[in-house]
Design a protein around this motif. Sequence first.
Motif, short mmCIF file in Angstrom:
data_model
loop_
_atom_site.label_atom_id
_atom_site.label_comp_id
_atom_site.label_asym_id
_atom_site.label_seq_id
_atom_site.Cartn_x
_atom_site.Cartn_y
_atom_site.Cartn_z
N MET A 202 -21.37 -2.85 -22.97
CA MET A 202 -21.88 -2.46 -24.27
C MET A 202 -20.74 -2.13 -25.22
O MET A 202 -20.13 -1.08 -25.13
N ALA A 203 -20.43 -3.06 -26.13
CA ALA A 203 -19.39 -2.85 -27.15
C ALA A 203 -18.12 -2.27 -26.53
O ALA A 203 -17.70 -1.17 -26.85
N PRO A 204 -17.47 -3.02 -25.62
CA PRO A 204 -16.32 -2.47 -24.89
C PRO A 204 -15.16 -2.07 -25.79
O PRO A 204 -14.33 -1.26 -25.38
N HIS A 205 -15.10 -2.63 -26.99
CA HIS A 205 -13.99 -2.29 -27.90
C HIS A 205 -14.42 -1.31 -28.99
O HIS A 205 -13.64 -1.01 -29.88
N HIS A 206 -15.65 -0.82 -28.90
CA HIS A 206 -16.14 0.12 -29.90
C HIS A 206 -15.64 1.52 -29.53
O HIS A 206 -15.78 1.95 -28.39
N PRO A 207 -15.03 2.25 -30.48
CA PRO A 207 -14.42 3.54 -30.14
C PRO A 207 -15.34 4.50 -29.41
O PRO A 207 -14.93 5.16 -28.45
N SER A 208 -16.60 4.59 -29.84
CA SER A 208 -17.49 5.58 -29.23
C SER A 208 -17.87 5.22 -27.80
O SER A 208 -18.29 6.10 -27.03
N ARG A 209 -17.74 3.95 -27.42
CA ARG A 209 -18.14 3.53 -26.07
C ARG A 209 -16.95 3.31 -25.14
O ARG A 209 -17.15 3.09 -23.94
N GLN A 210 -15.73 3.40 -25.62
CA GLN A 210 -14.59 3.05 -24.78
C GLN A 210 -14.45 3.95 -23.57
O GLN A 210 -14.14 3.48 -22.47
#
Length: 320
Positions: A202-210
């Motif tokens: 899930m959005a591996p490069h999204h700050p909140s999900r890293q």
Amino acid sequence: MYDPTRLAALVAVAEAGSITRAAERLGYTPPALSQQVAKLEREAGATLLVRSHRGTRLTDAGELLVVRARRVLDEMELARHELAGLTGLSGGTLRLGTFQTAGTHLLPPVLSAFRRAHPDVALAVADYEPPLGIAAVAAGEVDLALTHTYRPAAPVPVPSSVGVEPLLVEELVLVTAPGHLLADGTARLPLTELAGQPLISMAPHHPSRQGVEAALARAGATPAVLVETPVYALVCALVSAGLGVAVVPEMVAATAATPVSARLLEPGDLRRTISVAHRADVTVPAADAFRALLRGAFGRAGRHRLSGRPESQGRRDDIL
């Protein structure tokens, strides 16, 4: 003293002629509205409505109370308008920012309550994927923004002019296709059991999900499909189709439009906190009133819990 909300419920039933039609008008469910009327009958010490398959009709006591209730409600409405003019809640526009999950499942009931309380204030809603809503509040683009943070994750910088108030904390849970091997059981599933599992990342490069993605990688989950933007509906659809498993917030699992099974994880330290961002250096009466409604709806740092139903069939849980 009679509760004004219950008086309004009785008047609505009298005008609509049935519990069901009155509930639709007020935004209640029929059982909830029936409970309000029942409480009013206990307060009054008399039967106010007679129910039949044709609808409802007022008793003599009900007729008397409706006449008085209309007068009380009219006076309260007049007072509300006069006070709104004094406090700045008459006219103007309340500008709100939200992200997709909150905008779909959390915001509408609170917007409805605000509109009932302050019908003279216009509403504008814009989409801001967190943490962009915080920047929008700081820039004056919106008055309030619903946002979120994940744990584990790097802290989100917040300008000194912005305050962030937690509203709801929820765990992240495993979602699988119905009948999946990992869906079998009610006990918490150790995170290590995800080793080798194809993961809808899930959005591996999204700050909140890293931070979450890193925890799943350490557990040995193998990325199978990368979803580069945070669209949970797409993630659940891919999971439902059997393309892999995913770790999503409880609210997402409970409200999935496609059939998925959900299971709590062990340890339960993967979490999402939903908060409201507001200007800390400027007083906006409409924004303060809306924040109060948000607190009433969710409670300060409340917890959302998985309902215990192992499988979502695209039906919405009552989470408010």
